[in-house]
Design an enzyme around this catalytic site. Structure first.
Site, PDB file in Angstrom:
ATOM      1  N   GLY A   1      15.548  16.933  12.261  1.00 17.50           N
ATOM      2  CA  GLY A   1      15.895  18.244  12.812  1.00 17.50           C
ATOM      3  C   GLY A   1      17.153  18.811  12.171  1.00 17.50           C
ATOM      4  O   GLY A   1      17.857  19.626  12.771  1.00 17.50           O
ATOM      5  N   ALA A   2      17.417  18.401  10.930  1.00 16.68           N
ATOM      6  CA  ALA A   2      18.681  18.796  10.281  1.00 16.68           C
ATOM      7  C   ALA A   2      18.615  20.172   9.640  1.00 16.68           C
ATOM      8  O   ALA A   2      19.606  20.648   9.100  1.00 16.68           O
ATOM      9  CB  ALA A   2      19.109  17.742   9.264  1.00 16.68           C
TER      10      ALA A   2
ATOM     11  N   VAL B   1       8.357  14.721  13.397  1.00 19.11           N
ATOM     12  CA  VAL B   1       8.698  13.407  13.972  1.00 19.11           C
ATOM     13  C   VAL B   1       7.676  12.909  14.995  1.00 19.11           C
ATOM     14  O   VAL B   1       7.745  11.760  15.421  1.00 19.11           O
ATOM     15  CB  VAL B   1      10.107  13.416  14.629  1.00 19.11           C
ATOM     16  CG1 VAL B   1      11.185  13.689  13.588  1.00 19.11           C
ATOM     17  CG2 VAL B   1      10.179  14.406  15.792  1.00 19.11           C
TER      18      VAL B   1
ATOM     19  N   TYR C   1      12.479  18.618  30.071  1.00 18.97           N
ATOM     20  CA  TYR C   1      13.593  18.401  29.135  1.00 18.97           C
ATOM     21  C   TYR C   1      14.549  17.336  29.693  1.00 18.97           C
ATOM     22  O   TYR C   1      14.960  16.421  28.977  1.00 18.97           O
ATOM     23  CB  TYR C   1      14.320  19.721  28.895  1.00 18.97           C
ATOM     24  CG  TYR C   1      15.424  19.634  27.860  1.00 18.97           C
ATOM     25  CD1 TYR C   1      15.130  19.596  26.497  1.00 18.97           C
ATOM     26  CD2 TYR C   1      16.760  19.594  28.243  1.00 18.97           C
ATOM     27  CE1 TYR C   1      16.142  19.510  25.541  1.00 18.97           C
ATOM     28  CE2 TYR C   1      17.777  19.511  27.300  1.00 18.97           C
ATOM     29  CZ  TYR C   1      17.467  19.481  25.946  1.00 18.97           C
ATOM     30  OH  TYR C   1      18.483  19.398  25.011  1.00 18.97           O
TER      31      TYR C   1
HETATM   32  P1  NAD Z   1      17.804  23.884  16.736  1.00 15.86           P
HETATM   33  O1  NAD Z   1      16.613  24.619  17.174  1.00 15.86           O
HETATM   34  O2  NAD Z   1      18.877  24.610  15.982  1.00 15.86           O
HETATM   35  O3  NAD Z   1      17.369  22.592  15.884  1.00 15.86           O
HETATM   36  C1  NAD Z   1      16.279  21.789  16.202  1.00 15.86           C
HETATM   37  C2  NAD Z   1      15.576  21.450  14.904  1.00 15.86           C
HETATM   38  O4  NAD Z   1      14.549  20.487  15.190  1.00 15.86           O
HETATM   39  C3  NAD Z   1      14.903  22.673  14.276  1.00 15.86           C
HETATM   40  O5  NAD Z   1      15.308  22.820  12.921  1.00 15.86           O
HETATM   41  C4  NAD Z   1      13.410  22.335  14.358  1.00 15.86           C
HETATM   42  O6  NAD Z   1      12.660  22.826  13.251  1.00 15.86           O
HETATM   43  C5  NAD Z   1      13.435  20.805  14.393  1.00 15.86           C
HETATM   44  N1  NAD Z   1      12.217  20.257  14.975  1.00 15.86           N
HETATM   45  C6  NAD Z   1      11.563  20.673  16.084  1.00 15.86           C
HETATM   46  N2  NAD Z   1      10.459  19.943  16.269  1.00 15.86           N
HETATM   47  C7  NAD Z   1      10.419  19.046  15.242  1.00 15.86           C
HETATM   48  C8  NAD Z   1       9.511  18.032  14.871  1.00 15.86           C
HETATM   49  N3  NAD Z   1       8.387  17.787  15.584  1.00 15.86           N
HETATM   50  N4  NAD Z   1       9.773  17.298  13.759  1.00 15.86           N
HETATM   51  C9  NAD Z   1      10.887  17.549  13.024  1.00 15.86           C
HETATM   52  N5  NAD Z   1      11.780  18.504  13.314  1.00 15.86           N
HETATM   53  C10 NAD Z   1      11.531  19.243  14.421  1.00 15.86           C
HETATM   54  O7  NAD Z   1      18.417  23.194  18.050  1.00 15.86           O
HETATM   55  P2  NAD Z   1      19.738  22.361  18.267  1.00 15.86           P
HETATM   56  O8  NAD Z   1      20.430  22.996  19.416  1.00 15.86           O
HETATM   57  O9  NAD Z   1      20.463  22.138  16.975  1.00 15.86           O
HETATM   58  O10 NAD Z   1      19.129  20.984  18.802  1.00 15.86           O
HETATM   59  C11 NAD Z   1      19.353  19.731  18.177  1.00 15.86           C
HETATM   60  C12 NAD Z   1      19.365  18.639  19.220  1.00 15.86           C
HETATM   61  O11 NAD Z   1      20.477  18.828  20.116  1.00 15.86           O
HETATM   62  C13 NAD Z   1      18.133  18.582  20.126  1.00 15.86           C
HETATM   63  O12 NAD Z   1      17.738  17.229  20.314  1.00 15.86           O
HETATM   64  C14 NAD Z   1      18.610  19.181  21.419  1.00 15.86           C
HETATM   65  O13 NAD Z   1      17.863  18.725  22.523  1.00 15.86           O
HETATM   66  C15 NAD Z   1      20.038  18.703  21.452  1.00 15.86           C
HETATM   67  N6  NAD Z   1      20.929  19.458  22.336  1.00 15.86           N
HETATM   68  C16 NAD Z   1      21.273  20.744  22.059  1.00 15.86           C
HETATM   69  C17 NAD Z   1      22.150  21.413  22.904  1.00 15.86           C
HETATM   70  C18 NAD Z   1      22.592  22.827  22.630  1.00 15.86           C
HETATM   71  O14 NAD Z   1      23.418  23.344  23.420  1.00 15.86           O
HETATM   72  N7  NAD Z   1      22.147  23.478  21.585  1.00 15.86           N
HETATM   73  C19 NAD Z   1      22.657  20.776  24.039  1.00 15.86           C
HETATM   74  C20 NAD Z   1      22.270  19.465  24.290  1.00 15.86           C
HETATM   75  C21 NAD Z   1      21.417  18.811  23.426  1.00 15.86           C
END
Ligand code: NAD
Length: 271
Positions: free
Chosen positions: A16-17, A83, A173
């Site tokens: 997810g980078a 993934v 979630y």
């Molecule tokens: P984001 O949408 O910017 O990034 C998520 C990435 O995951 C995207 O690039 C997407 O294409 C990729 N992705 C989705 N499904 C996928 C799959 N099946 N295989 C491979 N890649 C996949 O969101 P983010 O906020 O950067 O989230 C990253 C992590 O942080 C997540 O696990 C999220 O639950 C966690 N998180 C985020 C927050 C927040 O405030 N943004 C808070 C708590 C936890």
């Protein structure tokens, strides 16, 4: 293996980078000396994610992340990988070891969110969130473990403050992130005899599509007002905050089974 070690010459995978937190983690790992495989996907099987579309362009954005890794003087490499698909996950790990010779650090960061009360939630919506957020961590860890045992490496899972609290509309979630913490603790015990550490990052609020596309539109307030209302330190968190914790976990060989909230105090704020 020493209790603290340099990441100079390490090899990392961050899933997810192409997303913002994953990018922050990938760039901080590179700044600490690691080469990084940037894993993401352009087209998903499901529209139940923060882009509300099957076309999320994650692998396309990942190419820009590689430029930032190279600017840190390290090698970057894009790997397209969903993934939730065991064959693609195995190919990701095989490709990494072929290209870079080993694997030291796996960051399971890919994650998705939607908002719906359980009463109205579609089965496919539940499945999508559990598949990416939990099964993805299982599949990537399983494929990486043989190589992490060889390198005495580390797994870092991006969980959430939702891994320790409940939230209306986020049953799937919250369940998924509680599961990530359970898996983190169990894996830390399974892998301790091989000197592989396993820890979790629990982000609070980071301004990514998860907030600006999904969560903020369901609240009757602006993002800035949410920050002021729920975060004692009065500011949101950044992808780089999460990256620095990933580096800390990778460098500190006697920290395992832990989940640290990087949330500006949200979880203390119960009154
Ligand atoms: P984001 O949408 O910017 O990034 C998520 C990435 O995951 C995207 O690039 C997407 O294409 C990729 N992705 C989705 N499904 C996928 C799959 N099946 N295989 C491979 N890649 C996949 O969101 P983010 O906020 O950067 O989230 C990253 C992590 O942080 C997540 O696990 C999220 O639950 C966690 N998180 C985020 C927050 C927040 O405030 N943004 C808070 C708590 C936890």
């Amino acid at each position: 293996m020493v209790a603290e070690h340099s990441l100079e010459g390490a090899v990392s995978i961050v899933t997810g980078a192409g997303g913002q937190i994953g990018e922050g983690i990938a760039v901080e790992l590179a700044a600490a000396g690691s080469d990084v495989v940037v894993a993401d996907v352009d087209v998903l099987d499901t529209e139940y994610n923060q882009q509300s579309s099957r076309e999320v362009s994650g692998a396309t954005r990942a190419r820009e992340v590689v430029d930032r890794i190279e600017a840190e003087g390290r090698r970057g490499h894009v790997a397209e990988c969903d993934v939730t698909k065991a064959d693609q996950v195995q190919a990701l790990v095989d490709e990494t070891v072929e290209e870079f010779g080993k694997l030291d650090i796996l960051v399971n960061n890919a994650g998705i969110i939607t908002v719906d009360p359980v009463e109205d939630m579609k089965e496919a919506e539940w499945d999508s969130v559990m598949d990416v957020n939990v099964k993805g961590v299982f599949l990537c860890s399983q494929a990486a473990i043989p190589h992490l045992k060889e390198s005495e490496g580390t797994i870092v899972n991006t969980a959430s403050i939702a891994g320790t609290i409940g939230a209306a509309g986020l049953g799937h979630y919250c369940a998924s992130k509680h599961a990530v913490l359970g898996l983190t603790k169990s894996l830390s015990l399974e892998l301790a005899p091989d000197d592989v550490t396993v820890n979790a990052i629990c982000p609070g609020i980071v301004d990514t599509p998860m907030w600006n596309k999904v969560l903020t539109p369901t609240l009757e307030e602006d993002y800035a007002d949410t920050i002021e209302r729920v975060i004692p330190l009065g500011r949101d968190q950044t992808p780089e905050d999460m990256g620095r914790l990933a580096v800390f976990y990778a460098q500190n060989r006697n920290v395992t089974g832990q989940a640290l909230a990087v949330d500006g105090g949200i979880l203390q704020n119960v009154i």
